[in-house]
Motif scaffolding. Structure first.
Motif, mmCIF file in Angstrom:
data_model
loop_
_atom_site.group_PDB
_atom_site.id
_atom_site.type_symbol
_atom_site.label_atom_id
_atom_site.label_comp_id
_atom_site.label_asym_id
_atom_site.label_seq_id
_atom_site.Cartn_x
_atom_site.Cartn_y
_atom_site.Cartn_z
ATOM 1 N N ARG A 179 1.005 -0.863 0.347
ATOM 2 C CA ARG A 179 -0.166 0.366 0.231
ATOM 3 C C ARG A 179 0.327 1.316 0.100
ATOM 4 O O ARG A 179 1.848 1.341 0.836
ATOM 5 N N PHE A 180 0.383 2.385 -0.896
ATOM 6 C CA PHE A 180 1.359 3.330 -1.092
ATOM 7 C C PHE A 180 0.408 4.474 -0.583
ATOM 8 O O PHE A 180 -0.731 4.906 -1.345
ATOM 9 N N ASP A 181 0.931 4.724 0.729
ATOM 10 C CA ASP A 181 -0.083 6.556 1.448
ATOM 11 C C ASP A 181 0.592 7.787 1.182
ATOM 12 O O ASP A 181 1.868 7.820 2.015
ATOM 13 N N CYS A 182 0.192 8.300 -0.085
ATOM 14 C CA CYS A 182 0.730 9.714 0.000
ATOM 15 C C CYS A 182 -0.450 10.609 0.532
ATOM 16 O O CYS A 182 0.325 11.861 -0.193
ATOM 17 N N THR B 252 6.749 -0.718 5.942
ATOM 18 C CA THR B 252 6.922 -0.874 6.995
ATOM 19 C C THR B 252 6.102 -2.534 6.638
ATOM 20 O O THR B 252 5.867 -2.101 5.558
ATOM 21 N N ALA B 253 6.017 -3.256 7.422
ATOM 22 C CA ALA B 253 5.891 -4.695 7.339
ATOM 23 C C ALA B 253 4.928 -5.229 7.840
ATOM 24 O O ALA B 253 4.719 -5.730 9.005
ATOM 25 N N LYS B 254 3.921 -5.023 7.707
ATOM 26 C CA LYS B 254 2.854 -5.140 8.943
ATOM 27 C C LYS B 254 2.227 -6.668 9.181
ATOM 28 O O LYS B 254 1.614 -7.428 10.368
ATOM 29 N N ASN B 255 2.831 -7.605 8.400
ATOM 30 C CA ASN B 255 2.338 -8.948 9.164
ATOM 31 C C ASN B 255 3.332 -9.779 9.290
ATOM 32 O O ASN B 255 3.603 -11.347 9.330
ATOM 33 N N GLN B 256 4.421 -9.198 10.008
ATOM 34 C CA GLN B 256 5.827 -10.409 9.798
ATOM 35 C C GLN B 256 6.053 -10.382 11.080
ATOM 36 O O GLN B 256 4.929 -10.019 11.883
ATOM 37 N N SER B 257 6.541 -11.133 11.106
ATOM 38 C CA SER B 257 6.524 -12.177 12.694
ATOM 39 C C SER B 257 6.722 -11.254 13.786
ATOM 40 O O SER B 257 7.539 -10.252 14.172
ATOM 41 N N LEU C 216 3.883 6.737 3.673
ATOM 42 C CA LEU C 216 3.596 5.653 4.284
ATOM 43 C C LEU C 216 3.672 4.787 2.931
ATOM 44 O O LEU C 216 2.218 4.641 2.197
ATOM 45 N N ILE C 217 4.437 3.506 3.323
ATOM 46 C CA ILE C 217 4.754 2.188 1.945
ATOM 47 C C ILE C 217 4.089 1.079 3.183
ATOM 48 O O ILE C 217 5.263 0.763 3.722
ATOM 49 N N GLU C 218 3.793 0.409 3.091
ATOM 50 C CA GLU C 218 3.172 -0.642 3.927
ATOM 51 C C GLU C 218 3.269 -1.848 2.624
ATOM 52 O O GLU C 218 1.739 -2.140 2.438
ATOM 53 N N MET C 219 3.920 -2.788 3.095
ATOM 54 C CA MET C 219 4.554 -3.829 2.479
ATOM 55 C C MET C 219 3.408 -4.783 3.647
ATOM 56 O O MET C 219 2.633 -4.749 4.674
ATOM 57 N N GLY D 13 10.698 -7.015 -5.136
ATOM 58 C CA GLY D 13 10.531 -7.787 -5.960
ATOM 59 C C GLY D 13 10.062 -6.157 -6.330
ATOM 60 O O GLY D 13 10.657 -5.075 -7.255
ATOM 61 N N TYR D 14 8.798 -6.017 -6.027
ATOM 62 C CA TYR D 14 7.910 -5.194 -6.454
ATOM 63 C C TYR D 14 8.593 -3.733 -6.108
ATOM 64 O O TYR D 14 8.516 -2.662 -6.783
ATOM 65 N N ILE D 15 8.656 -3.495 -4.768
ATOM 66 C CA ILE D 15 9.623 -2.184 -4.071
ATOM 67 C C ILE D 15 10.300 -2.127 -5.000
ATOM 68 O O ILE D 15 10.776 -1.022 -5.158
ATOM 69 N N LEU D 16 11.343 -2.600 -5.318
ATOM 70 C CA LEU D 16 13.089 -2.190 -6.269
ATOM 71 C C LEU D 16 12.187 -1.959 -7.566
ATOM 72 O O LEU D 16 13.326 -0.772 -7.994
#
Length: 429
Positions: free
Chosen positions: A9-12, A322-327, A374-377, A386-389
């Protein structure tokens, strides 16, 4: 402007401040012309994403490299190293828990900076027999890399070890110094993709070969990158995260916000900041133009940078990742810490505090009228990375188009190389 792709998600919304709104609209309209030009003449960076023939060659060489290897040392600098570091970090390389990665396979070391004492230790004869070296240079003549390679070949010869069993690499096509050395020493080389400069080469074998050796899913990486490219090629410009990001950054530069801060909130994206720093600086710092990329890491840099971000000059745009679903990691339950002062931590996971601190930084920046994206993975995976690169490569390329400069050369860097080689030649006479 809040856009959700498959996994990111890209929230500008809070990056589009009132003072750039009209400029942003004008710049966004120009990005369509840039996009159409690349539709007519796609870059090799775009056309290589759906190829698979290069993957089999990487797998064959990878099996040879892995054989009897306890250490793999990558020789390369800048774009020949940083992108690969981003990819291997998906599986934990370069984090405080990197020893767990090494336990499952060979240790990987990126010798991307030139330092005599450090490199001397890497060439310790007691470890050479179980060490493999991958040398990467598109030009085939990068001074730092060729110095390292020369020292490696010297050390292997001194130890009575066969260079072809310990060295392999990636070099540009045609006649160049690295190919000449490889022919003489007898070690194998993969071809560096034509038409793709080092800092844009992360999705070629330059980035993917080390990633393969660390167990990263290469197909997933390219699929994520292809999703970002498809958005760029097909979506309306005001729904393309890379187009919005480029226009936003250039608009803020016009208001003297000449610093772009990239601040991930996870160890596994720490190297992304260094890769982004080179990509943005080397591609856009030309003709008296460009903005200064700064890499930070959360939450640790809340204790070294955020005071400046909130209380210092309004000369920056902030990009939080951020990475919302990481451990969520371990939970605080120790009886000894069950005291009133720590009641707010009891029974909570480390990841919960990381998420709270990221939200706090975002909120504080917003409340201080600092532009923040905010860039929320969903998570740190091959697909999302790969997407963010690809996203940031597209954002850089579009920004260059808006600035009217060539994103793909680096004349100032070449000038420094020429001077350094002249100084070495003069001092040897």
């Amino acid at each position: 402007m809040d856009i959700k792709s498959k996994h990111i998600r890209f929230d500008c919304t809070d990056a589009v401040t009132t003072d750039i709104a009209s400029d942003l609209d004008k710049l966004l309209s120009k990005t369509n012309n840039i996009r159409e030009a690349y539709k007519q003449n796609p870059l090799p960076l775009f056309t290589q994403l759906d190829k698979t023939d290069d993957l089999s060659a990487m797998q064959v060489l990878g099996e040879t490299i892995r054989k009897d290897a306890q250490r793999i040392v990558v020789l390369g600098t800048g774009g020949s190293s940083l992108g690969a570091q981003v990819l291997v970090q998906i599986n934990g390389w370069g984090t405080p828990a990197s020893g767990m990665v090494q336990a499952a396979g060979p240790e990987m070391i990126f010798a991307d900076n030139l330092d005599g004492q450090s490199f001397e230790r890497l060439l310790d004869e007691a470890q050479l027999a179980n060490t493999k070296f991958i040398v990467v240079s598109k030009s085939g003549g990068t001074a730092e890399t060729m110095m390292q390679l020369s020292c490696v070949l010297t050390a292997l010869e001194k130890a009575g070890l066969n260079a072809p069993a310990h060295v392999s690499g990636i070099a540009g096509s045609g006649s160049n110094t690295l190919r000449d050395v490889a022919d003489r020493a007898g070690f194998p080389l993969l071809p560096h993709a034509d038409g793709i400069g080092g800092r844009f080469a992360v999705l070629t074998n330059v980035g993917l070969l080390p990633a393969l050796l660390m167990g990263v899913d290469l197909v997933s990486v390219r699929e994520g990158a292809f999703e970002a490219l498809t958005s760029f090629m097909e979506a309306p410009v005001d729904e393309i995260p890379a187009a919005i990001g480029a226009a936003m950054q250039i608009a803020h530069a016009g208001k003297n916000r000449n610093i772009s801060v990239l601040m991930p909130y996870t160890d596994r994206l720490e190297r992304l900041g260094f890769w982004y720093r080179q990509l943005w600086a080397e591609s856009l710092g030309k003709d008296g133009q460009g903005t200064c990329p700064v890499n930070a890491l959360g939450p640790v840099d809340q204790h070294s940078q955020v005071q400046l971000y909130l209380g210092g000059p309004d000369d920056k745009i902030y990009n939080l990742v951020t990475a919302k679903n990481q451990s969520l990691g371990p939970k605080a339950l120790a009886a000894a810490c069950d005291i009133p002062e720590l009641s707010w931590l009891q029974g909570r996971h480390i990841g919960e505090l990381v998420a709270a601190e990221a939200t706090a930084t975002y909120t504080a920046l917003k409340e201080n009228a600092r532009p923040v994206r905010l860039i929320e993975m969903d998570d740190v995976t091959g697909h999302s990375v790969g997407y963010i690169l690809m996203h940031f490569m597209l954002e850089t390329i579009i920004a260059a188009g808006l600035m009217g400069i060539d994103a793909f050369d680096q004349p100032a860097v070449e000038q420094g190389k020429i001077i350094a080689k002249k100084l070495m030649a003069e001092s040897s006479n």
